[in-house]
Design a protein around this motif. Structure first.
Motif, PDB file in Angstrom:
ATOM      1  N   LEU A  70      11.245  -0.851  -3.149  1.00  0.00           N
ATOM      2  CA  LEU A  70      10.144  -0.242  -2.399  1.00  0.00           C
ATOM      3  C   LEU A  70      10.622   0.696  -1.296  1.00  0.00           C
ATOM      4  N   GLY A  71      11.900   0.684  -1.002  1.00  0.00           N
ATOM      5  CA  GLY A  71      12.427   1.516   0.079  1.00  0.00           C
ATOM      6  C   GLY A  71      12.170   2.996  -0.165  1.00  0.00           C
ATOM      7  N   GLY A  72      11.551   3.664   0.823  1.00  0.00           N
ATOM      8  CA  GLY A  72      11.314   5.098   0.732  1.00  0.00           C
ATOM      9  C   GLY A  72      10.108   5.500  -0.086  1.00  0.00           C
ATOM     10  N   LYS A  73       9.448   4.540  -0.748  1.00  0.00           N
ATOM     11  CA  LYS A  73       8.267   4.877  -1.548  1.00  0.00           C
ATOM     12  C   LYS A  73       7.072   5.115  -0.621  1.00  0.00           C
ATOM     13  N   ARG A  74       6.377   6.231  -0.838  1.00  0.00           N
ATOM     14  CA  ARG A  74       5.261   6.566   0.039  1.00  0.00           C
ATOM     15  C   ARG A  74       4.011   6.880  -0.781  1.00  0.00           C
ATOM     16  N   THR A  75       2.928   7.175  -0.069  1.00  0.00           N
ATOM     17  CA  THR A  75       1.618   7.503  -0.619  1.00  0.00           C
ATOM     18  C   THR A  75       1.115   6.373  -1.519  1.00  0.00           C
ATOM     19  N   VAL A  76       0.118   6.666  -2.322  1.00  0.00           N
ATOM     20  CA  VAL A  76      -0.533   5.628  -3.115  1.00  0.00           C
ATOM     21  C   VAL A  76       0.390   5.083  -4.199  1.00  0.00           C
ATOM     22  N   VAL A  77       1.395   5.852  -4.617  1.00  0.00           N
ATOM     23  CA  VAL A  77       2.349   5.354  -5.614  1.00  0.00           C
ATOM     24  C   VAL A  77       3.117   4.157  -5.056  1.00  0.00           C
ATOM     25  N   GLY A  78       3.585   4.287  -3.828  1.00  0.00           N
ATOM     26  CA  GLY A  78       4.295   3.185  -3.195  1.00  0.00           C
ATOM     27  C   GLY A  78       3.405   1.975  -2.994  1.00  0.00           C
ATOM     28  N   ASN A  79       2.152   2.207  -2.579  1.00  0.00           N
ATOM     29  CA  ASN A  79       1.216   1.095  -2.402  1.00  0.00           C
ATOM     30  C   ASN A  79       0.948   0.386  -3.725  1.00  0.00           C
ATOM     31  N   SER A  80       0.811   1.159  -4.793  1.00  0.00           N
ATOM     32  CA  SER A  80       0.560   0.569  -6.111  1.00  0.00           C
ATOM     33  C   SER A  80       1.748  -0.252  -6.583  1.00  0.00           C
ATOM     34  N   MET A  81       2.952   0.291  -6.393  1.00  0.00           N
ATOM     35  CA  MET A  81       4.148  -0.457  -6.771  1.00  0.00           C
ATOM     36  C   MET A  81       4.254  -1.752  -5.981  1.00  0.00           C
ATOM     37  N   ALA A  82       3.997  -1.662  -4.678  1.00  0.00           N
ATOM     38  CA  ALA A  82       4.110  -2.843  -3.818  1.00  0.00           C
ATOM     39  C   ALA A  82       3.105  -3.910  -4.222  1.00  0.00           C
ATOM     40  N   ALA A  83       1.857  -3.502  -4.483  1.00  0.00           N
ATOM     41  CA  ALA A  83       0.837  -4.467  -4.890  1.00  0.00           C
ATOM     42  C   ALA A  83       1.180  -5.087  -6.239  1.00  0.00           C
ATOM     43  N   ALA A 154      -6.117  -1.173   1.283  1.00  0.00           N
ATOM     44  CA  ALA A 154      -5.867  -1.544   2.672  1.00  0.00           C
ATOM     45  C   ALA A 154      -4.514  -1.012   3.143  1.00  0.00           C
ATOM     46  N   GLY A 155      -3.486  -1.148   2.308  1.00  0.00           N
ATOM     47  CA  GLY A 155      -2.168  -0.636   2.683  1.00  0.00           C
ATOM     48  C   GLY A 155      -2.165   0.873   2.830  1.00  0.00           C
ATOM     49  N   TYR A 156      -2.864   1.562   1.920  1.00  0.00           N
ATOM     50  CA  TYR A 156      -2.933   3.022   1.987  1.00  0.00           C
ATOM     51  C   TYR A 156      -3.656   3.477   3.255  1.00  0.00           C
ATOM     52  N   ALA A 157      -4.734   2.767   3.612  1.00  0.00           N
ATOM     53  CA  ALA A 157      -5.468   3.108   4.833  1.00  0.00           C
ATOM     54  C   ALA A 157      -4.596   2.926   6.072  1.00  0.00           C
ATOM     55  N   ILE A 158      -3.840   1.844   6.116  1.00  0.00           N
ATOM     56  CA  ILE A 158      -2.946   1.606   7.261  1.00  0.00           C
ATOM     57  C   ILE A 158      -1.883   2.688   7.327  1.00  0.00           C
ATOM     58  N   GLY A 159      -1.385   3.114   6.167  1.00  0.00           N
ATOM     59  CA  GLY A 159      -0.403   4.198   6.152  1.00  0.00           C
ATOM     60  C   GLY A 159      -0.982   5.507   6.665  1.00  0.00           C
ATOM     61  N   LEU A 160      -2.223   5.822   6.295  1.00  0.00           N
ATOM     62  CA  LEU A 160      -2.851   7.063   6.752  1.00  0.00           C
ATOM     63  C   LEU A 160      -3.092   7.068   8.255  1.00  0.00           C
ATOM     64  N   LEU A 161      -3.363   5.889   8.811  1.00  0.00           N
ATOM     65  CA  LEU A 161      -3.685   5.802  10.235  1.00  0.00           C
ATOM     66  C   LEU A 161      -2.452   5.924  11.133  1.00  0.00           C
TER      67      LEU A 161
END
Length: 331
Positions: A70-83, A154-161
């Motif tokens: 998960l290191g360095g993964k961003r945007t919704v792709v990273g959130n999807s991978m993490a979930a 929820a993770g994506y929203a926290i990232g945007l904020l």
């Protein structure tokens, strides 16, 4: 006729109630005893079997590997991978603080970290196994799907904020120390297991899970049996049925302090559903128990400032309540 793998348990429970105790299945006591003697072997056998399969798979995953992926993964792709990774990894809210720190040290973005921390406890194997055994595959798949979507959103929203300033400063200090010392947290030593070792680990994990949760399962089923046989259907339907618009938020609030009892809670909710409690209300209650528990909130406070903790609680509460209403609309 469709094959029912649980028919032997139903037959045995019927024989015990009618032949051994001489009771009718239509009586209050007979219905309660049948519920108990049917659900106990069914749930425990499911728990043992699927815990073995999941435990075997989990033995090949390590927290360090997950952190590295998960290191360095961003945007919704990273959130999807993490979930997605959260579904198949064995970490619960008790691991929240060390995982949180380790992920951020490895360069995992804050929002992606939250997607993982939401998914891992909420879509855990115990909750999924019990949901499958008690409510069927369709409900279980929907629960997993909505749970993953909630974790991603929820993770994506926290990232945007951009809420990194609301993480406790010592977390970033630890990251700076690692960088100053030239320590790369993502450089990990791979430990390769053989399939024999994986199967042994799966057997061990399944045994430990059953040993840990069986008292809650039996206790929960006993309470559920009492509800199933004796609780007035009209009262349950009036208080927690689909006709009460406040049933879902009330269920979410009630679920917050009950994380440790998830194995005992679901058999109780099964009985409540049989008495008229809306299934969406039950599933929102389950999500609150696993993903918005008081123990997790207390643990996360060690690394999150109150502002960020408040955002997390608010997002999860709104998401779970929304999912509960959606469940009630489609089920």
């Amino acid at each position: 006729m469709m094959f029912d793998p649980f028919y032997p348990f139903d037959w045995l429970a019927t024989q015990i109630v009618e032949k051994l105790f001489g009771l009718s299945l239509e009586s209050h006591l007979g219905a309660s005893l049948h519920f108990f003697f049917y659900d106990v072997p069914k749930v425990l056998s499911l728990l043992l079997t699927i815990s073995f399969v999941v435990g075997t798979f989990q033995s090949f995953l390590q927290p360090e590997k997950v952190r590295d992926w998960l290191g360095g993964k961003r945007t919704v792709v990273g959130n999807s991978m993490a979930a997605g990774v959260g579904i198949v990894t064995p970490f619960c809210s008790c691991s929240a603080v060390p995982l949180f720190i380790g992920f951020l040290e490895a360069g995992v973005p804050l929002g992606v970290t939250f997607s993982y921390l939401i998914s891992a406890p909420m879509v855990n194997e115990v909750a999924v196994i019990l949901l499958w055994g008690l409510f069927g595959l369709r409900v279980t798949v929907m629960y997993i799907g909505f749970g993953v979507i909630l974790a991603i959103a929820a993770g994506y929203a926290i990232g945007l904020l951009k809420l990194e300033p609301w993480v406790e400063p010592f977390v970033w200090e630890l990251q700076k120390i690692r960088q100053k010392e030239g320590t790369e947290p993502r450089e990990i030593e791979e430990i390769e297991l053989t399939w024999k070792q994986g199967l042994e680990q799966g057997q061990y994990q399944a045994t430990e899970i059953v040993k840990t949760v069986w008292p809650y399962v039996v206790g929960g089923i006993a309470i559920g049996a009492g509800i199933h046989g004796y609780a007035p259907e009209d009262l349950v339907a009036r208080v927690a049925g689909a006709g009460n618009p406040l049933a879902v938020p009330i269920a979410v609030v009630m679920g917050v302090p009950l994380y440790a009892n998830i194995a005992g809670v679901l058999p109780i909710t099964e009985a409540l559903v049989s008495k008229g409690m809306a299934l969406g209300t039950v599933l929102s209650f389950t999500m609150a128990v696993t993903a918005l528990s008081l123990p997790e909130i207390v643990i996360l406070r060690k690394v999150l400032r109150p502002q960020l903790l408040g955002v997390f609680i608010g997002l999860m509460t709104m998401g779970i309540v929304s999912v509960g209403y959606l469940f009630n609309a489609v089920l």
